[in-house]
Design a protein around this motif. Structure first.
Motif, PDB file in Angstrom:
ATOM      1  N   HIS A 210       0.721  -1.305   0.235  1.00 39.72           N
ATOM      2  CA  HIS A 210       0.256   0.480  -0.188  1.00 39.72           C
ATOM      3  C   HIS A 210       0.843   0.650  -0.124  1.00 39.72           C
ATOM      4  O   HIS A 210       0.104   2.035  -0.052  1.00 39.72           O
ATOM      5  N   PHE A 211       2.244   1.997   0.663  1.00 43.90           N
ATOM      6  CA  PHE A 211       2.776   2.156   0.567  1.00 43.90           C
ATOM      7  C   PHE A 211       4.050   2.045  -0.306  1.00 43.90           C
ATOM      8  O   PHE A 211       4.936   3.234   0.159  1.00 43.90           O
ATOM      9  N   ILE A 212       3.895   2.154  -1.370  1.00 42.46           N
ATOM     10  CA  ILE A 212       4.637   1.539  -2.413  1.00 42.46           C
ATOM     11  C   ILE A 212       4.738   2.246  -3.780  1.00 42.46           C
ATOM     12  O   ILE A 212       3.388   1.694  -3.988  1.00 42.46           O
ATOM     13  N   PRO A 213       5.407   2.758  -4.583  1.00 46.39           N
ATOM     14  CA  PRO A 213       4.496   3.804  -5.658  1.00 46.39           C
ATOM     15  C   PRO A 213       4.630   2.628  -6.895  1.00 46.39           C
ATOM     16  O   PRO A 213       5.286   2.008  -6.863  1.00 46.39           O
ATOM     17  N   GLY A 214       3.547   2.890  -7.917  1.00 47.53           N
ATOM     18  CA  GLY A 214       4.203   2.562  -9.316  1.00 47.53           C
ATOM     19  C   GLY A 214       5.371   2.556  -9.546  1.00 47.53           C
ATOM     20  O   GLY A 214       6.378   1.313 -10.208  1.00 47.53           O
ATOM     21  N   GLU A 215       5.666   3.512  -9.769  1.00 46.78           N
ATOM     22  CA  GLU A 215       7.549   3.947 -10.329  1.00 46.78           C
ATOM     23  C   GLU A 215       8.787   3.590  -8.888  1.00 46.78           C
ATOM     24  O   GLU A 215       8.277   4.378  -7.871  1.00 46.78           O
ATOM     25  N   ILE A 216       9.447   2.185  -9.401  1.00 52.60           N
ATOM     26  CA  ILE A 216      10.393   2.413  -8.187  1.00 52.60           C
ATOM     27  C   ILE A 216      11.498   1.624  -8.613  1.00 52.60           C
ATOM     28  O   ILE A 216      11.884   1.320 -10.174  1.00 52.60           O
ATOM     29  N   TRP A 217      12.485   2.406  -8.208  1.00 49.15           N
ATOM     30  CA  TRP A 217      13.803   1.147  -8.709  1.00 49.15           C
ATOM     31  C   TRP A 217      14.775  -0.660  -7.532  1.00 49.15           C
ATOM     32  O   TRP A 217      14.242   0.256  -6.337  1.00 49.15           O
ATOM     33  N   GLU A 218      15.544  -0.865  -8.176  1.00 47.51           N
ATOM     34  CA  GLU A 218      15.821  -1.885  -7.271  1.00 47.51           C
ATOM     35  C   GLU A 218      17.802  -1.042  -7.100  1.00 47.51           C
ATOM     36  O   GLU A 218      18.196  -1.297  -8.382  1.00 47.51           O
ATOM     37  N   GLN A 219      17.723  -0.917  -6.061  1.00 52.19           N
ATOM     38  CA  GLN A 219      18.944  -0.840  -5.442  1.00 52.19           C
ATOM     39  C   GLN A 219      20.300  -1.377  -5.973  1.00 52.19           C
ATOM     40  O   GLN A 219      20.435  -3.012  -5.296  1.00 52.19           O
ATOM     41  N   ARG A 220      20.939  -1.696  -7.108  1.00 51.66           N
ATOM     42  CA  ARG A 220      22.180  -2.736  -7.768  1.00 51.66           C
ATOM     43  C   ARG A 220      23.537  -1.278  -7.198  1.00 51.66           C
ATOM     44  O   ARG A 220      23.320  -0.976  -6.641  1.00 51.66           O
TER      45      ARG A 220
END
Length: 362
Positions: free
Chosen positions: A37-47
């Motif tokens: 519920h708290f994660i927006p649609g646009e996200i990134w994975e940190q590598r």
């Protein structure tokens, strides 16, 4: 994004409980406040860099893995270099910190760094919305968090402001928890905490990437406590590092072998010790080609690169020589564990100590 998220949510809760990180006191709050519920649609994975998540399947997989999620890059500006500027912390760390906060029913909590709003909603589920205030320096993130927290059924006070100042109008608090790292604990936090209260925050230095400190606030206006393990968080916005002076590669001097004592030199105990003895020196380590390496630099153009085979030092300082001298002193001092170190914060500033507050290191 639509999916039957319940099996993923249940599996994450089971894993957290099985690991011992999620005690009974917090299990119901985590069950009532699903992460997605708290994660927006646009996200990134940190590598090595921030990698955009581009499919629904990858989004759901990342949201319910026990990993941090980058929720903003470049402070929300477009066409930037893609540097993470806000994130949703890994669930294990969220549970560990909330447990270490040692809250009790009826206590009032100030959170520094609202971010996505998940942590604030968990606090509201556990303590009641009226007992929770959360402050966020980014107005866009504050507005977004307030919206999703309300949609989840909670109504803590979500305020826009500089967390380094705390939130005076809501003080005093029984607990203050920071979800961004700071180099120094702001005395405003101590002043806004009730005597007998507690402050929990990630502290970051040059030589180490971050560690949690838990401080008990006394009636004399002094807070003191010990470090309780590593914790990597993004820095408070006002404390982001400035660019370093470039290193002149023409000053390179080759030394002998590194003979790296990685088991202690790369540990948090030595990092805390060296951070006090070598202020301004930054350390990083890793094994990019399969063999362990260490990199050192200061802010003024000195550096060292170290492997088991060779050492190179640059600039006016002999950083590797200085570091190995401090390591010898650390070993002579008994190679103390991270839990042997502590911090005291008073109106005059903060002081790092070893084993006892009357044994300062800096």
């Amino acid at each position: 994004m639509s999916e039957d998220w319940r099996p993923r949510h249940a599996a994450l809760l089971e894993a957290l409980i099985a690991s011992g990180e999620l005690p009974d006191a917090w299990a119901s709050a985590f069950a009532a406040v699903p992460r997605h519920h708290f994660i927006p649609g646009e996200i990134w994975e940190q590598r090595a860099t921030c990698v955009p998540v581009t499919t629904d399947a990858a989004w759901w997989d990342l949201v319910y893995r026990d990993v941090p999620i980058v929720t903003q890059v470049d402070d929300g500006r477009s066409a930037g270099p893609g540097i993470a500027t806000s994130s949703n912390s890994m669930p294990t760390m969220v549970a560990r910190m909330l447990t270490a906060l040692e809250v009790a029913d009826g206590q009032r909590v100030l959170e520094i760094g609202t971010g996505s709003g998940w942590n604030a909603a968990l606090l509201a589920a556990r303590l009641g919305s009226g007992n929770v205030t959360t402050v966020e320096v980014d107005p866009v993130l504050a507005e977004q968090a307030a919206k999703v927290i309300k949609e989840a059924g909670y109504s803590p006070a979500v305020v826009w402001g500089d967390g380094a100042r705390g939130w005076e109008s809501g003080a005093p608090y029984d607990r203050i928890i920071a979800t961004c790292s700071v180099r120094r604990i702001p005395y405003a936090w101590v002043r806004q905490t009730k005597p007998g209260g507690l402050i929990l925050a990630p502290l970051a230095g040059d030589f180490w990437s971050g560690t949690l400190v838990r401080l008990d606030v006394g009636g004399d206006g002094v807070a003191s406590g010990r470090f309780i393990g590593g914790a990597r968080f993004m820095p408070m916005r006002s404390e982001r590092p400035r660019p370093d002076r470039p290193v002149d590669s023409g000053t390179g001097r080759r030394g002998g072998t590194g003979a790296l004592p990685a088991e202690t030199m790369a540990g948090l105990g030595f990092a805390l010790y060296a951070g006090a003895k070598l202020p301004g020196v930054v350390m990083a380590d890793g094994a990019p080609d399969g063999s362990y390496q260490m990199w050192l630099h200061d802010r003024s153009g000195s550096a060292a690169t170290v492997t088991e085979e060779e050492v190179w030092q640059y600039g006016p300082r002999q950083l590797w020589d200085e570091t190995t001298a401090v390591h010898r002193a650390y070993v002579d001092d008994g190679s103390p564990d991270p839990g042997d170190f502590g911090l005291t914060v008073s109106p005059g500033g903060q002081r790092l100590w070893l084993r006892s507050p009357d044994m300062p290191l800096d």
